[in-house]
Write a protein that holds these residues in place. Structure first.
Motif, PDB file in Angstrom:
ATOM      1  N   TYR A 105       0.862  -1.198   0.000  1.00 36.73           N
ATOM      2  CA  TYR A 105       0.000   0.000   0.000  1.00 36.73           C
ATOM      3  C   TYR A 105       0.891   1.238   0.000  1.00 36.73           C
ATOM      4  O   TYR A 105       0.586   2.239  -0.645  1.00 36.73           O
ATOM      5  CB  TYR A 105      -0.900   0.049   1.246  1.00 36.73           C
ATOM      6  CG  TYR A 105      -1.929  -1.053   1.356  1.00 36.73           C
ATOM      7  CD1 TYR A 105      -2.559  -1.575   0.235  1.00 36.73           C
ATOM      8  CD2 TYR A 105      -2.275  -1.567   2.601  1.00 36.73           C
ATOM      9  CE1 TYR A 105      -3.507  -2.583   0.359  1.00 36.73           C
ATOM     10  CE2 TYR A 105      -3.229  -2.574   2.731  1.00 36.73           C
ATOM     11  CZ  TYR A 105      -3.843  -3.081   1.603  1.00 36.73           C
ATOM     12  OH  TYR A 105      -4.778  -4.065   1.734  1.00 36.73           O
ATOM     13  N   ARG A 160      -8.316  -3.762  -2.472  1.00 38.47           N
ATOM     14  CA  ARG A 160      -7.271  -4.716  -2.063  1.00 38.47           C
ATOM     15  C   ARG A 160      -7.481  -5.093  -0.601  1.00 38.47           C
ATOM     16  O   ARG A 160      -7.377  -6.263  -0.229  1.00 38.47           O
ATOM     17  CB  ARG A 160      -5.886  -4.093  -2.249  1.00 38.47           C
ATOM     18  CG  ARG A 160      -5.506  -3.818  -3.677  1.00 38.47           C
ATOM     19  CD  ARG A 160      -5.039  -5.068  -4.403  1.00 38.47           C
ATOM     20  NE  ARG A 160      -3.808  -5.603  -3.825  1.00 38.47           N
ATOM     21  CZ  ARG A 160      -3.586  -6.887  -3.594  1.00 38.47           C
ATOM     22  NH1 ARG A 160      -4.505  -7.786  -3.856  1.00 38.47           N
ATOM     23  NH2 ARG A 160      -2.437  -7.287  -3.089  1.00 38.47           N
ATOM     24  N   LYS A 161      -7.784  -4.097   0.218  1.00 33.82           N
ATOM     25  CA  LYS A 161      -7.966  -4.330   1.660  1.00 33.82           C
ATOM     26  C   LYS A 161      -9.111  -5.302   1.901  1.00 33.82           C
ATOM     27  O   LYS A 161      -9.044  -6.136   2.812  1.00 33.82           O
ATOM     28  CB  LYS A 161      -8.251  -2.980   2.337  1.00 33.82           C
ATOM     29  CG  LYS A 161      -8.324  -3.027   3.828  1.00 33.82           C
ATOM     30  CD  LYS A 161      -8.379  -1.619   4.411  1.00 33.82           C
ATOM     31  CE  LYS A 161      -9.697  -0.934   4.122  1.00 33.82           C
ATOM     32  NZ  LYS A 161      -9.714   0.474   4.634  1.00 33.82           N
ATOM     33  N   PHE A 162     -10.149  -5.197   1.088  1.00 36.58           N
ATOM     34  CA  PHE A 162     -11.311  -6.092   1.214  1.00 36.58           C
ATOM     35  C   PHE A 162     -11.197  -7.304   0.290  1.00 36.58           C
ATOM     36  O   PHE A 162     -12.101  -8.131   0.247  1.00 36.58           O
ATOM     37  CB  PHE A 162     -12.602  -5.317   0.892  1.00 36.58           C
ATOM     38  CG  PHE A 162     -12.999  -4.280   1.918  1.00 36.58           C
ATOM     39  CD1 PHE A 162     -12.401  -4.242   3.180  1.00 36.58           C
ATOM     40  CD2 PHE A 162     -13.980  -3.349   1.624  1.00 36.58           C
ATOM     41  CE1 PHE A 162     -12.779  -3.288   4.127  1.00 36.58           C
ATOM     42  CE2 PHE A 162     -14.361  -2.393   2.564  1.00 36.58           C
ATOM     43  CZ  PHE A 162     -13.757  -2.363   3.805  1.00 36.58           C
ATOM     44  N   ASP A 163     -10.111  -7.379  -0.464  1.00 35.72           N
ATOM     45  CA  ASP A 163      -9.920  -8.436  -1.466  1.00 35.72           C
ATOM     46  C   ASP A 163     -11.133  -8.581  -2.383  1.00 35.72           C
ATOM     47  O   ASP A 163     -11.698  -9.671  -2.525  1.00 35.72           O
ATOM     48  CB  ASP A 163      -9.568  -9.781  -0.824  1.00 35.72           C
ATOM     49  CG  ASP A 163      -9.024 -10.759  -1.873  1.00 35.72           C
ATOM     50  OD1 ASP A 163      -8.227 -10.324  -2.724  1.00 35.72           O
ATOM     51  OD2 ASP A 163      -9.423 -11.939  -1.858  1.00 35.72           O
ATOM     52  N   ILE A 218      -8.861  -8.101   4.666  1.00 36.48           N
ATOM     53  CA  ILE A 218      -8.949  -9.459   4.129  1.00 36.48           C
ATOM     54  C   ILE A 218      -7.680  -9.729   3.331  1.00 36.48           C
ATOM     55  O   ILE A 218      -7.385  -9.003   2.380  1.00 36.48           O
ATOM     56  CB  ILE A 218     -10.200  -9.588   3.218  1.00 36.48           C
ATOM     57  CG1 ILE A 218     -11.462  -9.135   3.968  1.00 36.48           C
ATOM     58  CG2 ILE A 218     -10.332 -11.010   2.703  1.00 36.48           C
ATOM     59  CD1 ILE A 218     -11.766  -9.909   5.220  1.00 36.48           C
TER      60      ILE A 218
END
Lengths: 388, 388
Positions: free
Chosen positions: A24, B27-30, A343
């Protein structure tokens, strides 16, 4: 050196969730990245500039990968040390240094290092193998109970066992290990230190690992730790010393025990971004990942203070479920203030597999703790199939 | 619907910096992403799952791209509306809706919409072309000075001009346009509203655009705006109304003027993540990008309050420089507390090209403002070549 939108190349060994979160910040700064990981489904595969599939323990693979980049770092310690050492000898910037990693990778050597530098740690004895442990017990040179730890390749409680009777040693691997005195402790604490090659050094606030009363498992990482300021100062001071003695560059997570008489002793360290610092993405002025990047590039370190209180809950696969992952009730927890799920991107869940984490931030730490408990009791990492 | 680590596909039209920042959260939550952009060097090219190169104004290209995904959104308004309308008619979830976008894309229609819904805005008159503006001036049906705005394809001050004398119209495009009454204002304000299909709606705090005293250019976006609470409440209430009247889904940035008698009137809106909300990545409980994602997926909206005060400074290419970009003194500003540069990833700079932004966060807004000014006076976006 111009790192930003330039031809500069940063190499990362390991493409798991830690690498993914580091990316990130490489993306934010537009720093070109090369990632090496054995899995085709590594969470880092997208978001890095160049992905290479390969064995992190293979000398040739790691050496040749290192030849492609300007600075090399890692998100996992289980990498080929000889290759890193050769690359460093040949002038590549490898952070953390393989010299440091060598002192950390083997828990026996790590413990000896603490003694040499008078860093408080639990008493221990090193053994070449399990047999010699048995012999010492029989000769009553080693008192029960104690904590058995294999010196290498242990992780997440794996390779650690409390030995109360000799039969507890059954089925343990007959490998190099240590026997460590059991220290009754009030709290398990951690401090993340970041340090750059110029010697700038900063510590994050002390965090507290809150354990499940029955199951001996960390349930919550809480920042700031709910402890006396004197103990905090002691913990931060010890963490600084550890980082300096290791002459460490990058992030060093120092795990410690607060003993019942409020002494602070070092348990072990991890030379990389650490689970105990994930809260920093939402709660801190500068996340641990950004500061790792700043450190290894010898940039000024970012402010490590918190904007708000932060608590982290790990998301691990539920027992009894394997297969395509489903995050049950995730929509529900997304409705609560200051709740952010991360995730990791593993498509398949397995019992106890680390699949993600949830950060809870709030101005009030007790309120954050209450919401964290609700999160823990609400979201479940299951799958479309039950195990048989 | 299971969005997380699943087969669900989110389509994004446009692969610029707004898309790039949106991808931090996918991306964080895929969440699987498909991106369409005309440029091979789009900042989104890495970090999305599937990148497609193509013309956003071409019906076939946009339509066929839309057929690949489950939900479609955009990070730029200049997209083929007919294709979006056909996709929506065929049952695809397109957020924001092309029906809304149609009302916004043309500034004449947008202004009419405000009047129809009694939303306060500056008086204006629509013209089919520039010639008819000249005629109205000569017939003294249109008083000088006024603000000329072309109705379509204007951006970043482009397509807007203050007309003080008839000769100011020289060299303006002979296109559909509006003439708007010049309103003397104290402050230029903006409020970002997020709204999901279920009708959950939240506003971010009012931000203030601080202009350079001479050059008529926004220098700082300041959150919270340093204005009277009554004016803030008025601005947030108007922004809510605008979003609801448009029946908007996703983010709507509502730009407003605070008049000299403390009235608040709407200037224009943008139906997407907006420059005035970039501060939210560091300062807010939930960034505008995460809330855009939550909104279009009909997930609960995240808390829009701020953790600390935030100020944003745009990084635009210096006059006189074109070529490979160099961020002069970036190492210096990285040494200051609460300073985070965002580099969009454009390899080539040009005068006034938007290359990135810098966020400054601090508990004290005056201190943040002071540091922001130092940032503005320190970092320079230059290149290895001077223009000739």
């Amino acid at each position: 050196m111009n790192y930003f939108s330039s031809d500069f190349k940063l190499g990362i060994l390991g493409g798991g969730q830690l690498g993914k979160m580091l990316l990130y910040d490489t993306r934010k700064f537009d720093i070109q990245t090369y990632v090496l990981d054995p899995s085709d489904e590594a969470p880092c595969k997208i978001a890095c500039d160049h992905f290479f599939k390969g064995d992190l323990m293979n000398f040739e693979t790691v050496y040749n990968f290192g030849k492609l980049v300007d600075v090399l770092t890692f998100e996992i310690e289980l990498v080929n040390l000889e290759a890193l050492a050769k690359l460093e000898d040949e002038g590549l910037k490898v952070y953390p240094s393989p010299k440091t990693l060598k002192l950390i990778q083997n828990k026996g050597i790590q413990k000896d290092f603490y003694i040499q530098h008078s860093i408080p740690t639990a008493n221990y004895k090193r053994f070449p193998n399990l047999k010699s442990v048995v012999v010492d017990i029989l000769d009553s040179k080693l008192k029960l109970p104690f904590v058995w730890k294999c010196t290498e390749f242990g992780y997440d409680g794996n390779g650690v066992k409390v030995i109360r009777q000799i039969s507890d040693l059954d089925n343990l691997a007959n490998v190099e290990c240590i026997a460590e005195e059991m220290i009754p402790f009030k709290n398990e604490l951690a401090v993340i230190v970041c340090r750059n090659p110029s010697g700038d050094i900063k510590t994050y606030p002390v965090v507290e690992m809150e354990f499940h009363p029955e199951a001996n498992q960390v349930e919550y990482v809480i920042c700031p730790a709910r402890i006396d300021d004197k103990v905090s100062e002691k913990a931060r001071a010890i963490a600084l010393t550890v980082s300096e003695k290791f002459n460490h560059v990058g992030l060093l997570a120092v795990e410690m025990f607060q003993t019942e008489d409020d002494e602070v002793i070092v348990n072990e360290v991890a030379p990389r971004p650490h689970n105990s610092g994930h809260y920093s993405i939402e709660a801190s002025y500068t996340s641990q990942f950004e500061n790792h990047l700043r450190a290894i590039l010898d940039l000024p370190l970012g402010k490590t203070d918190s904007k708000v209180a932060g608590i982290m809950v790990n998301l691990v696969g539920e027992e009894g479920f394997s297969g395509n992952v489903i995050y049950e009730n995730i929509e529900k927890i997304l409705g609560w203030d200051g709740v952010t799920p991360h995730i990791y991107g593993k498509k398949q869940t397995r019992p106890f597999r680390k699949m993600g984490h949830v950060t809870i931030i709030n101005e009030n730490i007790s309120e954050a703790r209450r919401i964290a408990e609700d999160v823990k009791n609400t979201i479940r990492v299951i799958s479309d199939k039950l195990n048989n």
